[in-house]
Design a protein around this motif. Structure first.
Motif, PDB file in Angstrom:
ATOM      1  N   TYR A  25       0.842  -1.215   0.000  1.00 52.52           N
ATOM      2  CA  TYR A  25       0.000   0.000   0.000  1.00 52.52           C
ATOM      3  C   TYR A  25       0.870   1.255   0.000  1.00 52.52           C
ATOM      4  O   TYR A  25       0.641   2.185  -0.778  1.00 52.52           O
ATOM      5  N   PHE A  56      -5.513   2.529   6.129  1.00 49.29           N
ATOM      6  CA  PHE A  56      -5.255   1.158   5.709  1.00 49.29           C
ATOM      7  C   PHE A  56      -5.841   0.164   6.702  1.00 49.29           C
ATOM      8  O   PHE A  56      -6.507  -0.795   6.328  1.00 49.29           O
ATOM      9  N   GLY A 280      -7.533  -3.486  -1.936  1.00 53.54           N
ATOM     10  CA  GLY A 280      -6.615  -4.148  -1.010  1.00 53.54           C
ATOM     11  C   GLY A 280      -6.135  -5.482  -1.561  1.00 53.54           C
ATOM     12  O   GLY A 280      -4.971  -5.849  -1.405  1.00 53.54           O
ATOM     13  N   LEU A 283      -3.458  -4.851  -4.224  1.00 59.27           N
ATOM     14  CA  LEU A 283      -2.200  -4.420  -3.619  1.00 59.27           C
ATOM     15  C   LEU A 283      -1.498  -5.569  -2.901  1.00 59.27           C
ATOM     16  O   LEU A 283      -0.278  -5.722  -2.996  1.00 59.27           O
TER      17      LEU A 283
END
Lengths: 297, 328
Positions: A25, A56, A280, A283
């Motif tokens: 991230y 996050f 997410g 990533l």
């Protein structure tokens, strides 16, 4: 006391090699987007590193809870019933949960990290929590905890189950994913399901903060502040949202559905485990592409 | 800011379709091709002259909805059966727009076609598909565009024949993608709910169950000095406006899969100051029998051209002409 043991940072679970996508991230430049809503212009604004770390964790915790917690919960329930059932039957149900989690986690990085940590938890039970024979021979002032043994029938049943599950993992019969292993571990330690769920989420959030410190996105004091003031309500909220969800396993696949008659009710069920943060996922899956990286995932 | 949304004026409806594709010598034909309103299935005659042998026995199926969209409360079910050695390519003509339910539906809703969440009605799509040995099902629809206030749920189950010692298994390539809304009008992730389930079985084994759930999860909005608060999905999906997933299994997909794997392995990610405009990931599945690709970009057109290029290996399986009809 058990909770203190399980929350100990020295617990050998291998989770310290995983940033759960946090490193990726940051590497991909996403902190530039993080914004926190300012409720009162007069209050100080959090530094960018903290803002983006919170952003996050919020997304990642919610997503991980929604997908993994139902499996940890179901594994806990299944394992807790070992005494009322046969080991074969419990193992079979665990294998099914494990296979289902594998089918729902379509990301080779997450799978890799989950399997590594899963088997580490089971090893922890066998080697770190089992009552060694030599304990009873000790003469120590004060007491040895007699309530945990000596090697009670109860504990032997769980030890046997954990050994059998671990063997099936080593044989390649089942992946051995973290959420399932967590459920098995905590049920074998006689922890309640609710405690098991809370601890599962807390440890996930804490390992993210730990990774953030090592990535130098926040300092150690800020991390403690976050853990106390910000993470706790997040964990409570997610546990409340997803605590009652189950993995929604299909009934035994003995009959093949006739064409067109799929199990729509189950698949359309609101409570089905789900991925809620596709960004997410991307990533996390890109972790290995990073030119330089300090984490394994 | 919100602009007027005109919702088609018809009642919510339940439409069904079914298509069964068989091989007959060097050709394919539909043993069944049926549909009810608002669903329509069309199969143009493919041009196979000049294509290689593998690209014979291919049929294109267009799946259309009248009005180009579905309203809240609609329910559509599609059933596909691709028999041995046949190849079916499912396309659409333009993105499927998902409208919210009409206000009158919400007020009077009692029991429900398509599900009811406190007055808002779901739009529901279901697909079940069977792919026989050496057959190939390719789904290359346009993206789904859920509008403001829409609530959409799509469930697709694919059962592929498992490979045996003497026969190849069934193959599948499925594209599932969606956009953030009417981007030109500044509508960015304003739908209530988007849910998509893709479940793939090879024989008796479930090899994939991808469940994507995007829920707006609105808390009472917090105002930031006159600006509208950013909604949950706007934050979690930023900066991208289009997300795509491609799941593939089976021999017919090995060429595409291998090309993508090689491309992915050659990438190196350096530290960035801000996110790039297109991002993608690749994960192998089932020891190389399958793979999953996820792509996201700020522009839908970028995803479209990326996909067109990434999946070009399909030409060897379904023919250049047929492939050219996807991603237009």
């Amino acid at each position: 006391y058990l909770l203190l043991l399980l929350s100990d940072g020295n617990l050998p679970t291998g989770s310290f090699v995983s940033s759960s996508g946090l490193e990726s991230y940051f590497k991909h430049g996403f902190p530039a987007l993080a914004q926190e809503t300012i409720l009162d212009p007069g209050t100080p604004k959090a530094p960018v590193g903290i803002q983006s770390t919170i952003a996050f964790i919020r997304q990642s915790l919610a997503a991980y809870t929604r997908l993994a917690l139902p499996f940890a919960s179901d594994a806990h329930v299944v394992t807790a019933e070992t005494e009322g059932s046969t080991e074969q039957s419990v193992l079979h149900q665990l294998h099914e949960l494990d296979a289902r989690y594998e089918a729902m986690t379509l990301n080779h990085i997450t799978r890799r990290a989950s399997k590594a940590q899963g088997v580490a938890l089971l090893t922890l039970f066998s080697k770190g929590f089992s009552r060694p024979g030599w304990v009873d021979g000790l003469t120590v002032e004060g007491s040895i905890d007699k309530s945990l043994g000596p090697r009670s029938q109860n504990q032997r049943v769980f030890e046997s189950l954990v050994d059998a599950f671990k063997l099936s993992i080593r044989r390649g019969e089942t992946p051995g994913h973290l959420p399932v292993c967590w459920g098995v571990l905590t049920a074998s330690l006689l922890l309640s399901k609710e405690r098991s769920q809370q601890l599962f989420l807390f440890l996930f959030a804490r390992s993210l903060l730990s990774a953030a410190i090592r990535l130098n996105t926040i300092g150690p004091y800020a991390a403690q502040q976050l853990l106390l003031h910000v993470i706790r309500p997040m964990v409570d909220e997610e546990a409340a949202n997803c605590g009652s969800l189950s993995a929604q396993m299909p009934p035994s696949q003995k009959q093949k559905p006739t064409h067109g008659e799929e199990d729509w009710d189950r698949l359309e069920n609101e409570g089905l485990p789900a991925t809620t943060w596709p960004l997410g996922e991307i990533l996390a899956a890109r972790h290995d592409l990073q030119h330089s990286r300090i984490f394994n995932s | 800011m919100s602009t007027l949304l005109v919702i088609p004026s018809r009642k919510a409806i339940y439409g069904k379709g079914r298509a069964e594709l068989n091989v007959c010598g060097d050709n394919v034909h539909f043993a069944e091709l049926s549909y009810t309103y608002p669903l329509k299935l069309l199969s143009p005659r493919p041009t196979t002259a000049g294509e290689n042998e593998a690209a014979q026995r291919v049929a294109i199926l267009y799946s259309l909805t009248y009005g180009g969209g579905l309203i809240g409360g609609d329910r559509v079910e599609l059933s596909l059966d691709v028999k041995a050695q046949a190849k079916m390519v499912l396309l659409t003509q333009g993105s499927t727009k998902i409208f919210p339910s009409r206000p009158s539906q919400r007020l009077s809703s009692g029991t429900v076609e398509g599900g009811n969440l406190g007055g808002v009605q779901h739009t529901l799509q279901r697909m079940s598909a069977r792919v026989a040995s050496s057959a190939f099902l390719v789904l290359l629809p346009d993206p789904v565009t859920p509008f403001q206030g829409a609530s959409y749920s799509q469930t697709q189950v694919f059962r592929l024949a498992a490979p045996t010692d003497s026969t190849a298994g069934g193959s599948l390539l499925l594209l599932d993608w969606f956009t953030s809304g009417r981007i030109a009008r500044g509508e960015e992730w304003q739908f209530d709910r988007y849910r998509s389930v893709n479940e793939v079985w090879i024989g008796e084994k479930q090899v994939a169950c991808d469940v994507l759930l995007l829920d707006q999860r609105d808390e009472s909005g917090t105002q930031v000095q006159g600006q509208a608060a950013r909604r949950h999905l706007q934050v979690s999906l930023a900066p991208y406006h289009c997300y795509a997933t491609v799941i593939m299994f089976g021999e017919a997909t090995y060429g595409v899969s291998e090309t993508l794997r090689a491309r992915y392995d050659s990438l190196t990610q350096m530290q960035r100051k801000s996110p790039e405009s297109l991002i993608w990931s690749f994960s192998p599945l089932e020891n190389g029998q399958g793979s999953i690709v996820r792509v996201a970009a700020t522009e839908t057109e970028s995803v479209r051209s990326w996909l067109r290029d990434a999946l070009r290996g399909l030409e060897a399986q379904i023919g250049v002409d047929t492939y050219s009809k996807a991603f237009v």
